[in-house]
Design an enzyme around this catalytic site. Structure first.
Site, PDB file in Angstrom:
ATOM      1  N   SER A 134      -8.968  -8.753   2.686  1.00  0.00           N
ATOM      2  CA  SER A 134      -7.664  -9.903   1.791  1.00  0.00           C
ATOM      3  C   SER A 134      -8.255 -11.208   1.754  1.00  0.00           C
ATOM      4  CB  SER A 134      -6.318  -9.252   2.398  1.00  0.00           C
ATOM      5  OG  SER A 134      -5.344 -10.263   2.003  1.00  0.00           O
ATOM      6  N   TYR A 147      -1.194 -10.251  10.455  1.00  0.00           N
ATOM      7  CA  TYR A 147      -2.034  -9.495   9.018  1.00  0.00           C
ATOM      8  C   TYR A 147      -3.067 -10.304   8.938  1.00  0.00           C
ATOM      9  CZ  TYR A 147      -3.013  -7.830   4.342  1.00  0.00           C
ATOM     10  OH  TYR A 147      -3.708  -7.452   3.543  1.00  0.00           O
TER      11      TYR A 147
HETATM   12  N1  LIG Z   1      -1.864  -5.084  -2.708  1.00  0.00           N
HETATM   13  C1  LIG Z   1      -2.201  -6.220  -2.508  1.00  0.00           C
HETATM   14  O1  LIG Z   1      -1.618  -7.339  -2.777  1.00  0.00           O
HETATM   15  C2  LIG Z   1      -3.218  -6.289  -1.419  1.00  0.00           C
HETATM   16  C3  LIG Z   1      -3.894  -7.552  -1.059  1.00  0.00           C
HETATM   17  C4  LIG Z   1      -4.767  -7.569  -0.144  1.00  0.00           C
HETATM   18  C5  LIG Z   1      -5.333  -6.633   0.776  1.00  0.00           C
HETATM   19  N2  LIG Z   1      -4.698  -5.270   0.519  1.00  0.00           N
HETATM   20  C6  LIG Z   1      -5.232  -4.321   1.334  1.00  0.00           C
HETATM   21  O2  LIG Z   1      -5.599  -3.131   0.551  1.00  0.00           O
HETATM   22  C7  LIG Z   1      -5.414  -2.051   1.138  1.00  0.00           C
HETATM   23  C8  LIG Z   1      -4.730  -0.978   0.242  1.00  0.00           C
HETATM   24  O3  LIG Z   1      -3.332  -1.404   0.094  1.00  0.00           O
HETATM   25  P1  LIG Z   1      -3.073  -1.192  -1.191  1.00  0.00           P
HETATM   26  O4  LIG Z   1      -2.408  -2.417  -1.776  1.00  0.00           O
HETATM   27  O5  LIG Z   1      -3.323  -0.004  -2.036  1.00  0.00           O
HETATM   28  O6  LIG Z   1      -1.188  -0.664  -0.373  1.00  0.00           O
HETATM   29  P2  LIG Z   1      -0.783   0.579  -0.477  1.00  0.00           P
HETATM   30  O7  LIG Z   1      -0.238   1.351  -1.886  1.00  0.00           O
HETATM   31  O8  LIG Z   1       0.616   0.681   0.422  1.00  0.00           O
HETATM   32  O9  LIG Z   1      -1.779   1.689   0.234  1.00  0.00           O
HETATM   33  C9  LIG Z   1      -2.000   1.726   1.599  1.00  0.00           C
HETATM   34  C10 LIG Z   1      -2.624   2.935   1.974  1.00  0.00           C
HETATM   35  O10 LIG Z   1      -3.009   2.800   3.505  1.00  0.00           O
HETATM   36  C11 LIG Z   1      -2.438   3.765   4.036  1.00  0.00           C
HETATM   37  N3  LIG Z   1      -2.235   3.760   5.375  1.00  0.00           N
HETATM   38  C12 LIG Z   1      -1.515   2.813   6.119  1.00  0.00           C
HETATM   39  N4  LIG Z   1      -1.581   3.197   7.464  1.00  0.00           N
HETATM   40  C13 LIG Z   1      -2.393   4.448   7.684  1.00  0.00           C
HETATM   41  C14 LIG Z   1      -3.028   4.944   8.596  1.00  0.00           C
HETATM   42  N5  LIG Z   1      -2.570   4.766  10.014  1.00  0.00           N
HETATM   43  N6  LIG Z   1      -3.612   5.955   8.586  1.00  0.00           N
HETATM   44  C15 LIG Z   1      -4.312   6.292   7.256  1.00  0.00           C
HETATM   45  N7  LIG Z   1      -3.845   5.604   6.242  1.00  0.00           N
HETATM   46  C16 LIG Z   1      -2.832   4.791   6.492  1.00  0.00           C
HETATM   47  C17 LIG Z   1      -1.207   4.140   3.452  1.00  0.00           C
HETATM   48  O11 LIG Z   1      -0.803   5.363   3.546  1.00  0.00           O
HETATM   49  P3  LIG Z   1       0.969   6.015   3.676  1.00  0.00           P
HETATM   50  O12 LIG Z   1       1.105   6.482   2.094  1.00  0.00           O
HETATM   51  O13 LIG Z   1       0.815   7.127   4.539  1.00  0.00           O
HETATM   52  O14 LIG Z   1       1.547   4.855   4.306  1.00  0.00           O
HETATM   53  C18 LIG Z   1      -1.547   4.224   2.014  1.00  0.00           C
HETATM   54  O15 LIG Z   1      -2.266   5.187   1.211  1.00  0.00           O
HETATM   55  C19 LIG Z   1      -4.933  -2.536   2.341  1.00  0.00           C
HETATM   56  O16 LIG Z   1      -5.809  -2.480   3.509  1.00  0.00           O
HETATM   57  C20 LIG Z   1      -4.059  -3.687   2.331  1.00  0.00           C
HETATM   58  O17 LIG Z   1      -4.375  -4.592   3.380  1.00  0.00           O
HETATM   59  C21 LIG Z   1      -3.836  -5.222  -0.560  1.00  0.00           C
END
Ligand SMILES: NC(=O)c1ccc[n+]([C@@H]2O[C@H](COP(=O)([O-])OP(=O)(O)OC[C@H]3O[C@@H](n4cnc5c(N)ncnc54)[C@H](OP(=O)(O)O)[C@@H]3O)[C@@H](O)[C@H]2O)c1
Length: 281
Positions: A134, A147
């Protein structure tokens, strides 16, 4: 038809799901892992996609998922450590359990999954590990300090790992997104009601500031940031000669430009003024 295989964590939504579809469209075999496979949706209908249960906090589920992937596809060429979640609150509001759970998923879960896959990549003599971090892993962001520190940990670990595994012909990359409208904000573990009155009032003030800022950040450049850009960069990291650290999103690029132009103190002041309301509640 490629015989290359990627294992991706957190494919139930957001970047993980988009990355699974992107690799599949490019002809890869995809182990689309998630902790609740009932959330797989249309991934189950895709050719050469195997939906596999994997919770990054559970070592047995990781080992089972790796074994299933190898039994189904024979190899793992790329690992995408994408699973993760965020959390808001003034630091004193974030209890030990909140902090430990955050690191358990975002840091230890990522390391645990890599540790299960790396021996197979070494045996193959090739591989790439892509860690989704991130901008909060490059800039110490207020109101989300646990975080931010979890993602800093993964950035630092990845940098060392990249050097360590080059002799094994295994590449390590990070993909650091700015703000994107995935499920991320609704999955955030918020602690804004914890602690004394002053903390709760300050959290409300910072939270309101952040809500407006998030909207602004997702729209730097005039259009809503497209999560597919993150999936595309992840794919490029698996298939092209890329640097260890990669950022994605107009907001992230704008911030990196400031970081590279200003002195360290000037940059920290710029970030502080942008991200933090200037008076306490
Ligand atoms: N969106 C943003 O603005 C943003 C910005 C910077 C970085 N990120 C990073 O991008 C990555 C993906 O996030 P996203 O934006 O796509 O959000 P998201 O739609 O909430 O997806 C997160 C994923 O992680 C899974 N997860 C959470 N805890 C887990 C565990 N213990 N074991 C396996 N899977 C788990 C969730 O599964 P469940 O459905 O079961 O909860 C979901 O599939 C994350 O690492 C996040 O920190 C996001």
């Amino acid at each position: 038809m490629s015989n290359q295989t990627v294992l991706i964590t957190g494919c139930s939504s957001g970047f993980g799901k988009l990355a699974a579809k992107t690799f599949q469209q490019k002809g890869w075999n995809v182990a689309a892992t998630m902790r609740s496979p009932e959330k797989a949706g249309d991934l189950v209908e895709l050719e050469n996609v195997s939906v596999i249960q994997l919770d990054v906090t559970d070592a047995d589920s990781i080992n089972n998922a790796v074994e299933k992937t190898l039994a189904t596809f024979g190899r793992i060429d790329a690992l995408v450590n994408n699973a993760g979640y965020g959390g808001h609150g003034i630091f004193e509001q974030l209890g030990d359990e909140h902090i430990k759970a955050m690191f358990e998923t975002n840091v230890f879960g990522t390391m645990r999954t890599a540790k299960a896959v790396l021996p197979h990549m070494r045996k193959q003599g090739s591989g790439v590990v892509i860690n989704v971090t991130s901008m909060a892993g490059i800039l110490g962001l207020p109101f989300t300090t646990t975080y931010s520190s979890s993602k800093f940990a993964v950035e630092g670990w990845s940098e060392g790992l990249a050097a360590e595994y080059t002799p094994f012909n295994i590449q390590v990359r990070t993909v650091a997104p700015g703000a994107f409208g995935t499920n991320f904000s609704s999955a955030t573990d918020n602690a804004v009601q914890e602690g004394d009155e002053q903390l709760v009032a300050q959290a409300a003030r910072v939270g309101a500031h952040f809500a407006g800022l998030g909207e602004q950040m997702r729209n730097v450049g005039g259009t809503e940031a497209d999560p597919q850009d993150v999936a595309d960069l992840i794919y490029r990291c698996a298939t092209e000669d890329m640097p260890v650290h990669n950022v994605v999103g107009a907001d992230a690029e704008m911030l990196m430009q400031q970081k590279n132009t200003l002195s360290q103190e000037e940059f920290l002041n710029y970030i502080r003024q942008m991200l933090t309301p200037q008076e306490a509640a």
